[in-house]
Design a protein around this motif. Structure first.
Motif, short mmCIF file in Angstrom:
data_model
loop_
_atom_site.label_atom_id
_atom_site.label_comp_id
_atom_site.label_asym_id
_atom_site.label_seq_id
_atom_site.Cartn_x
_atom_site.Cartn_y
_atom_site.Cartn_z
N ALA A 57 0.83 -1.21 0.00
CA ALA A 57 0.00 0.00 0.00
C ALA A 57 0.86 1.26 0.00
O ALA A 57 0.51 2.25 -0.63
N LYS A 58 1.98 1.20 0.69
CA LYS A 58 2.84 2.39 0.80
C LYS A 58 3.80 2.54 -0.37
O LYS A 58 4.01 3.65 -0.87
N PHE A 59 4.37 1.42 -0.85
CA PHE A 59 5.43 1.49 -1.84
C PHE A 59 5.07 0.91 -3.20
O PHE A 59 5.84 1.02 -4.15
N GLY A 60 3.93 0.22 -3.29
CA GLY A 60 3.50 -0.33 -4.57
C GLY A 60 3.98 -1.75 -4.85
O GLY A 60 3.75 -2.27 -5.93
N PHE A 61 4.64 -2.38 -3.89
CA PHE A 61 5.09 -3.76 -4.07
C PHE A 61 5.08 -4.45 -2.71
O PHE A 61 5.26 -3.82 -1.67
#
Length: 95
Positions: A57-61
């Protein structure tokens, strides 16, 4: 995102220092408490998957370190699947 380590003691008294990319582990376990192996594994799977999803959710992975940690715990737990009343103790949390 605050990461943490947590220390486990297995039924054979060996200890493992574990990693979580999130403090969510604290929602599932209490230091000094022992958990039946099946319950421990259910809870640690859920907690580490949530931690990985928080990274997504925060970094995309997703967090590969959380998934690697879970794989290690699954492998260790297999050694004790046939031990009646096997307990895993959460020894401590480390910042």
């Amino acid at each position: 995102m605050p990461a943490m380590h947590f220390e486990l003691r297995w039924p054979d008294a060996t200890q493992t220092r574990c990693y979580s990319p999130s403090l969510v582990i604290k929602d599932y376990f209490q230091p000094g408490t022992s958990y039946p192996l099946p319950q421990f594994m259910t809870q640690v799977r859920e907690a580490l998957n949530i931690a990985s999803e928080r990274v997504r959710a925060k970094f995309g992975f997703a967090c590969s370190s959380a998934m690697d940690q879970l794989a290690q715990l699954e492998q260790i737990a297999q050694r004790f699947e046939t031990v009646p009343s096997a307990l895993v103790q959460v020894v401590a949390f480390h910042a």
